[in-house]
Scaffold this motif. Sequence first.
Motif, PDB file in Angstrom:
ATOM      1  N   ASP A 112      24.040   7.502  17.035  1.00  0.00           N
ATOM      2  CA  ASP A 112      24.606   6.625  15.840  1.00  0.00           C
ATOM      3  C   ASP A 112      23.587   5.619  15.418  1.00  0.00           C
ATOM      4  OD1 ASP A 112      27.151   7.989  16.207  1.00  0.00           O
ATOM      5  OD2 ASP A 112      27.355   6.826  18.106  1.00  0.00           O
ATOM      6  N   CYS A 113      22.400   5.901  15.049  1.00  0.00           N
ATOM      7  CA  CYS A 113      21.328   4.943  14.614  1.00  0.00           C
ATOM      8  C   CYS A 113      21.190   4.856  13.138  1.00  0.00           C
ATOM      9  CB  CYS A 113      19.980   4.905  15.207  1.00  0.00           C
ATOM     10  SG  CYS A 113      20.312   4.717  17.299  1.00  0.00           S
ATOM     11  N   VAL A 114      20.594   4.100  12.463  1.00  0.00           N
ATOM     12  CA  VAL A 114      20.540   4.024  10.992  1.00  0.00           C
ATOM     13  C   VAL A 114      18.882   3.498  10.825  1.00  0.00           C
ATOM     14  CG1 VAL A 114      20.958   2.880   8.688  1.00  0.00           C
ATOM     15  CG2 VAL A 114      22.890   3.662  10.366  1.00  0.00           C
ATOM     16  N   VAL A 115      18.165   4.186  10.155  1.00  0.00           N
ATOM     17  CA  VAL A 115      16.688   3.842   9.759  1.00  0.00           C
ATOM     18  C   VAL A 115      16.610   4.045   8.247  1.00  0.00           C
ATOM     19  CG1 VAL A 115      14.180   4.414  10.248  1.00  0.00           C
ATOM     20  CG2 VAL A 115      15.965   4.767  11.998  1.00  0.00           C
ATOM     21  N   THR A 116      16.581   2.798   7.949  1.00  0.00           N
ATOM     22  CA  THR A 116      16.625   2.939   6.404  1.00  0.00           C
ATOM     23  C   THR A 116      15.631   1.864   5.602  1.00  0.00           C
ATOM     24  OG1 THR A 116      18.167   2.639   4.537  1.00  0.00           O
ATOM     25  CG2 THR A 116      18.315   1.025   6.188  1.00  0.00           C
ATOM     26  N   ASN A 117      15.293   1.840   4.363  1.00  0.00           N
ATOM     27  CA  ASN A 117      14.421   1.048   3.729  1.00  0.00           C
ATOM     28  C   ASN A 117      13.257   0.597   4.471  1.00  0.00           C
ATOM     29  OD1 ASN A 117      14.308   0.133   1.043  1.00  0.00           O
ATOM     30  ND2 ASN A 117      14.791  -1.861   1.819  1.00  0.00           N
ATOM     31  N   ASN A 118      12.631   1.419   5.042  1.00  0.00           N
ATOM     32  CA  ASN A 118      11.294   0.836   5.755  1.00  0.00           C
ATOM     33  C   ASN A 118      10.096   1.327   5.104  1.00  0.00           C
ATOM     34  OD1 ASN A 118      12.388  -0.226   8.657  1.00  0.00           O
ATOM     35  ND2 ASN A 118      13.376   1.836   8.407  1.00  0.00           N
ATOM     36  N   VAL A 119       8.991   0.960   5.393  1.00  0.00           N
ATOM     37  CA  VAL A 119       7.931   1.386   4.253  1.00  0.00           C
ATOM     38  C   VAL A 119       6.582   1.461   4.933  1.00  0.00           C
ATOM     39  CG1 VAL A 119       6.330   0.602   2.446  1.00  0.00           C
ATOM     40  CG2 VAL A 119       8.744  -0.117   2.469  1.00  0.00           C
ATOM     41  N   SER A 120       5.943   2.534   4.626  1.00  0.00           N
ATOM     42  CA  SER A 120       4.478   2.782   5.451  1.00  0.00           C
ATOM     43  C   SER A 120       3.604   3.077   4.272  1.00  0.00           C
ATOM     44  CB  SER A 120       4.646   3.767   6.466  1.00  0.00           C
ATOM     45  OG  SER A 120       3.130   4.025   6.836  1.00  0.00           O
ATOM     46  N   GLN A 121       2.889   1.980   3.790  1.00  0.00           N
ATOM     47  CA  GLN A 121       2.114   2.383   2.551  1.00  0.00           C
ATOM     48  C   GLN A 121       0.700   2.601   2.729  1.00  0.00           C
ATOM     49  OE1 GLN A 121       3.300   3.395   0.073  1.00  0.00           O
ATOM     50  NE2 GLN A 121       5.266   2.114  -0.624  1.00  0.00           N
ATOM     51  N   GLY A 122      -0.027   3.073   1.864  1.00  0.00           N
ATOM     52  CA  GLY A 122      -1.428   3.426   2.269  1.00  0.00           C
ATOM     53  C   GLY A 122      -1.914   4.765   1.816  1.00  0.00           C
ATOM     54  N   ALA A 123      -2.931   5.341   2.168  1.00  0.00           N
ATOM     55  CA  ALA A 123      -3.226   6.666   1.751  1.00  0.00           C
ATOM     56  C   ALA A 123      -3.555   7.307   3.048  1.00  0.00           C
ATOM     57  CB  ALA A 123      -4.374   6.511   0.746  1.00  0.00           C
ATOM     58  N   GLY A 124      -3.408   8.702   3.151  1.00  0.00           N
ATOM     59  CA  GLY A 124      -3.921   9.656   4.230  1.00  0.00           C
ATOM     60  C   GLY A 124      -3.020   9.491   5.123  1.00  0.00           C
ATOM     61  N   ILE A 125      -3.291  10.112   6.206  1.00  0.00           N
ATOM     62  CA  ILE A 125      -2.607  10.350   7.318  1.00  0.00           C
ATOM     63  C   ILE A 125      -1.951   9.040   7.990  1.00  0.00           C
ATOM     64  CG2 ILE A 125      -4.378  10.428   9.188  1.00  0.00           C
ATOM     65  CD1 ILE A 125      -2.944  12.952  10.274  1.00  0.00           C
ATOM     66  N   GLY A 126      -2.567   8.045   8.006  1.00  0.00           N
ATOM     67  CA  GLY A 126      -2.324   6.772   8.458  1.00  0.00           C
ATOM     68  C   GLY A 126      -1.034   6.144   7.821  1.00  0.00           C
ATOM     69  N   ALA A 127      -0.551   6.801   6.715  1.00  0.00           N
ATOM     70  CA  ALA A 127       0.703   6.013   5.945  1.00  0.00           C
ATOM     71  C   ALA A 127       1.841   7.204   6.069  1.00  0.00           C
ATOM     72  CB  ALA A 127       0.333   6.177   4.566  1.00  0.00           C
ATOM     73  N   ASN A 128       1.705   8.308   6.917  1.00  0.00           N
ATOM     74  CA  ASN A 128       2.748   9.332   7.028  1.00  0.00           C
ATOM     75  C   ASN A 128       4.028   8.516   7.955  1.00  0.00           C
ATOM     76  OD1 ASN A 128       1.139  10.955   5.878  1.00  0.00           O
ATOM     77  ND2 ASN A 128       0.968  12.322   7.781  1.00  0.00           N
ATOM     78  N   GLY A 129       5.056   9.030   7.786  1.00  0.00           N
ATOM     79  CA  GLY A 129       6.292   8.679   8.583  1.00  0.00           C
ATOM     80  C   GLY A 129       6.954   7.203   8.260  1.00  0.00           C
ATOM     81  N   GLY A 130       7.528   7.054   7.121  1.00  0.00           N
ATOM     82  CA  GLY A 130       7.908   5.781   6.713  1.00  0.00           C
ATOM     83  C   GLY A 130       9.103   5.269   7.588  1.00  0.00           C
ATOM     84  N   GLY A 131      10.133   6.197   7.870  1.00  0.00           N
ATOM     85  CA  GLY A 131      11.204   5.992   8.695  1.00  0.00           C
ATOM     86  C   GLY A 131      10.826   6.048  10.298  1.00  0.00           C
TER      87      GLY A 131
END
Length: 170
Positions: free
Chosen positions: A104-123
């Motif tokens: 019952d968890c909510v993962v919302t409105n998170n950001v992982s910006q940048g380029a390439g593999i280091g920016a993967n998986g925002g939530g």
Amino acid sequence: NIAVIGNDRENTIIDAQGDGIVVQLFEGQFKNFTVTGGDGIRGGGINIMYGSTSITNVRVFNNYGHRGGGIFIDWSDPVLTNVIVEDNSRRGIYVNWSNPVLYDCVVTNNVSQGAGIGANGGGILALYSDLTMISGEISYNTTGNKGAGMEFRDSDGFLSDLMIHNNSGG
């Protein structure tokens, strides 16, 4: 094991005001809090390493961490129940060599910006892990690359009864 239990997450707030990780957990229970204002390398809001803690009825928002702005999980088997992870920078949840279970968890409105593999998986980003998520929502997360809602890399997962929508990747 210790239990750290607040009154409720709406009124029991732990704010690091940008001065390090808000909470570091190994074992025990952590309930009924809001965690905000964290800034760390491995997790801004909550850092879980080498343990199996239980986190219940917690809101984790407005944190920054190089790996896992909201929650960083490393070599651990935590159980998260009714946890809201929102508005964090550099991912909502970062999971590394771990086996977390989320109910019952909510993962919302998170950001992982940048380029390439280091920016993967925002939530959620899971690396070398086995993540279980039952009931909840992953929504409105953004990333500069791929896996805006979630990315599993060299990982397994079990997902059930989830709403996954409106995530946006570069």
